[in-house]
Design a protein around this motif. Structure first.
Motif, PDB file in Angstrom:
ATOM      1  N   ARG A  61      -0.263   3.209   3.061  1.00 13.33           N
ATOM      2  CA  ARG A  61      -1.682   2.964   2.838  1.00 13.33           C
ATOM      3  C   ARG A  61      -1.855   1.880   1.769  1.00 13.33           C
ATOM      4  N   MET A 113      -7.389   4.817  12.870  1.00 15.92           N
ATOM      5  CA  MET A 113      -6.179   4.204  13.422  1.00 15.92           C
ATOM      6  C   MET A 113      -5.697   4.991  14.619  1.00 15.92           C
ATOM      7  N   PRO A 114      -5.231   4.305  15.682  1.00 16.50           N
ATOM      8  CA  PRO A 114      -4.548   5.060  16.732  1.00 16.50           C
ATOM      9  C   PRO A 114      -3.175   5.477  16.223  1.00 16.50           C
ATOM     10  N   ALA A 164       4.233   9.470   4.841  1.00 12.97           N
ATOM     11  CA  ALA A 164       3.875   8.269   5.610  1.00 12.97           C
ATOM     12  C   ALA A 164       4.528   8.201   6.978  1.00 12.97           C
ATOM     13  N   THR A 165       4.706   9.338   7.622  1.00 14.06           N
ATOM     14  CA  THR A 165       5.193   9.308   8.991  1.00 14.06           C
ATOM     15  C   THR A 165       4.034   9.504   9.977  1.00 14.06           C
ATOM     16  N   GLY A 166       2.819   9.491   9.438  1.00 10.07           N
ATOM     17  CA  GLY A 166       1.648   9.543  10.307  1.00 10.07           C
ATOM     18  C   GLY A 166       1.225  10.942  10.722  1.00 10.07           C
ATOM     19  N   LYS A 167       1.590  11.944   9.931  1.00  5.69           N
ATOM     20  CA  LYS A 167       1.259  13.320  10.315  1.00  5.69           C
ATOM     21  C   LYS A 167      -0.260  13.536  10.387  1.00  5.69           C
ATOM     22  N   ASN A 169       5.297  18.095   4.244  1.00  7.36           N
ATOM     23  CA  ASN A 169       6.176  17.005   3.839  1.00  7.36           C
ATOM     24  C   ASN A 169       7.556  17.564   3.667  1.00  7.36           C
TER      25      ASN A 169
HETATM   26  N1  LIG Z   1       3.077   6.385  14.011  1.00  8.58           N
HETATM   27  C1  LIG Z   1       2.012   5.947  13.328  1.00  8.58           C
HETATM   28  N2  LIG Z   1       0.931   5.510  13.967  1.00  8.58           N
HETATM   29  C2  LIG Z   1      -0.141   5.065  13.288  1.00  8.58           C
HETATM   30  N3  LIG Z   1      -0.227   5.009  11.946  1.00  8.58           N
HETATM   31  C3  LIG Z   1       0.838   5.431  11.251  1.00  8.58           C
HETATM   32  C4  LIG Z   1       2.003   5.926  11.890  1.00  8.58           C
HETATM   33  N4  LIG Z   1       2.887   6.271  10.946  1.00  8.58           N
HETATM   34  C5  LIG Z   1       2.305   5.997   9.771  1.00  8.58           C
HETATM   35  N5  LIG Z   1       1.067   5.491   9.936  1.00  8.58           N
HETATM   36  C6  LIG Z   1       0.176   5.005   8.868  1.00  8.58           C
HETATM   37  O1  LIG Z   1       0.715   5.463   7.646  1.00  8.58           O
HETATM   38  C7  LIG Z   1      -0.290   5.798   6.730  1.00  8.58           C
HETATM   39  C8  LIG Z   1      -0.078   7.214   6.255  1.00  8.58           C
HETATM   40  O2  LIG Z   1      -0.298   8.092   7.337  1.00  8.58           O
HETATM   41  P1  LIG Z   1      -0.485   9.658   7.128  1.00  8.58           P
HETATM   42  O3  LIG Z   1      -0.900  10.216   8.434  1.00  8.58           O
HETATM   43  O4  LIG Z   1      -1.371   9.916   5.957  1.00  8.58           O
HETATM   44  O5  LIG Z   1       1.010  10.073   6.775  1.00  8.58           O
HETATM   45  P2  LIG Z   1       1.560  11.496   6.317  1.00  8.58           P
HETATM   46  O6  LIG Z   1       0.457  12.498   6.493  1.00  8.58           O
HETATM   47  O7  LIG Z   1       2.723  11.732   7.225  1.00  8.58           O
HETATM   48  O8  LIG Z   1       1.992  11.288   4.901  1.00  8.58           O
HETATM   49  C9  LIG Z   1      -1.604   5.571   7.441  1.00  8.58           C
HETATM   50  O9  LIG Z   1      -2.117   4.328   7.036  1.00  8.58           O
HETATM   51  C10 LIG Z   1      -1.229   5.556   8.903  1.00  8.58           C
HETATM   52  O10 LIG Z   1      -2.077   4.713   9.628  1.00  8.58           O
END
Ligand SMILES: Nc1ncnc2c1ncn2[C@@H]1O[C@H](COP(=O)(O)OP(=O)(O)O)[C@@H](O)[C@H]1O
Ligand SMILES: [Mg+2]
Length: 309
Positions: A252, A44-45, A72-75, A179
């Motif tokens: 996810r 995913m971008p 789920a903030t995309g870290k 987190n």
């Molecule tokens: N800004 C973003 N851009 C792309 N995908 C994101 C974004 N924020 C959340 N996601 C999606 O949310 C899901 C969880 O991302 P993840 O990187 O594992 O989160 P974290 O590590 O913050 O818990 C993935 O499916 C991801 O694609």
């Protein structure tokens, strides 16, 4: 070299000057052959222009990056994107109570009755100019944290017990994630924090959800998209107010549910598998179920979710 990830940088309006600098970085840092299989294109971008610019800038000036934020903030997606954008091999370590220095650096093992050193991920990351993702670094014990101190500051060095010290390749960077949630969070110790530039990751917004859905499911119909992103934002608010845990805040799981709908599973049932059933606590499960019921019509079928085409 225009792949999906790079095109999305330009589409989002990321500064051309920064992109040019990253390209220069790639040109001046070769990837060693033994690490080429760690150049991993993210699935995913990352969506978020400002966050991309801040993080690219930090890595360009040689700093390490700490991404803090709720679930789920995309870290992790951002960290993977950065490694790909900079053209570097990716090494990931999840920190937990059993992560000790030897699981990071490596340890002596016997091969054909001879002692030999088996390199750990941090060692490999250091010598191959990798990007090392230190996942949930706030869970690191002192022993593991101590290894990182000299690696993360100006010394850029790792002491390998019983061997000589090694120095980090010029291209090596570390990206920590933690987190920083609604519920209790284990703090990262001050000495480690001081070795990073920190980005506080914003919660998912309707705008980012829209981009995500559009990217993964271009044929999602607008009414369904509104319902699904409304559902996720409801969970976000309820978790923020401690009415539910962060378990249902599972993007996810939500995306997997939409994939199920695509092959014909009724939406409510797909959401049960992707989200509702992840709350094992009966009370919470009921709340989550109710939120789903208010957003998603029980009678909807897959045809109500996707545009005909
Ligand atoms: N800004 C973003 N851009 C792309 N995908 C994101 C974004 N924020 C959340 N996601 C999606 O949310 C899901 C969880 O991302 P993840 O990187 O594992 O989160 P974290 O590590 O913050 O818990 C993935 O499916 C991801 O694609
Ligand atoms: Mg994560």
């Amino acid at each position: 070299m225009k792949d999906r990830i790079f095109s999305k940088l330009e589409e989002q309006g990321v500064s051309r000057a920064l992109i040019r600098d990253v390209e220069q970085f790639r040109d001046s840092h070769r990837v060693p052959e033994q690490a080429a299989d760690r150049l991993l294109e993210p699935s995913m971008p990352f969506f978020g222009k400002e966050i991309l610019e801040m993080s690219m800038g930090a890595l360009l000036v040689g700093e390490n990056l700490l991404l803090s934020g709720s679930k789920a903030t995309g870290k992790n997606v951002l960290a993977e994107n950065l490694a790909w954008i900079f053209g570097r091999p990716l090494y990931s370590v999840s920190f937990h109570v059993n992560t000790d220095s030897s699981s990071l650096i490596g340890t002596d093992t016997f091969v054909n009755q001879e002692v030999c050193f088996r390199e750990g991920p941090i060692y490999q990351c250091a010598v191959n100019g990798g990007f090392g993702v230190l996942d949930e670094i706030n869970m690191a014990k002192n022993d593991a944290a101590a290894v990182l101190h000299a690696a993360l500051d100006y010394r850029r060095m790792i002491d390998v017990p019983g061997y000589s010290r090694i120095f980090l390749d010029e291209a090596t960077r570390f990206i920590g994630t933690m987190n920083y949630g609604y519920a209790g969070t284990r703090e990262l110790n001050e000495a480690l924090v001081s070795r990073f530039l920190v980005i506080d990751m914003p919660n998912l917004t309707e705008e980012v959800l829209h981009q995500l859905f559009q990217y993964q499911f271009p044929d999602l119909n607008p009414r369904a998209e509104e319902a699904l992103s409304g559902l996720f934002l409801d969970f976000e608010t309820k978790a923020e107010n401690s009415e539910i845990s962060t378990k249902p805040l599972d993007l996810r799981g939500l995306l997997a549910a939409v994939r199920l709908m695509k092959i014909g599973i009724p939406p409510v049932r797909a959401l049960q598998m992707g989200i509702v059933n992840k709350s094992f606590d009966g009370f919470e499960k009921e709340i989550v179920q109710d939120i789903v019921a208010t957003r998603i019509d029980e009678a909807w079928t897959a045809e109500d979710i996707f545009c005909k085409g």
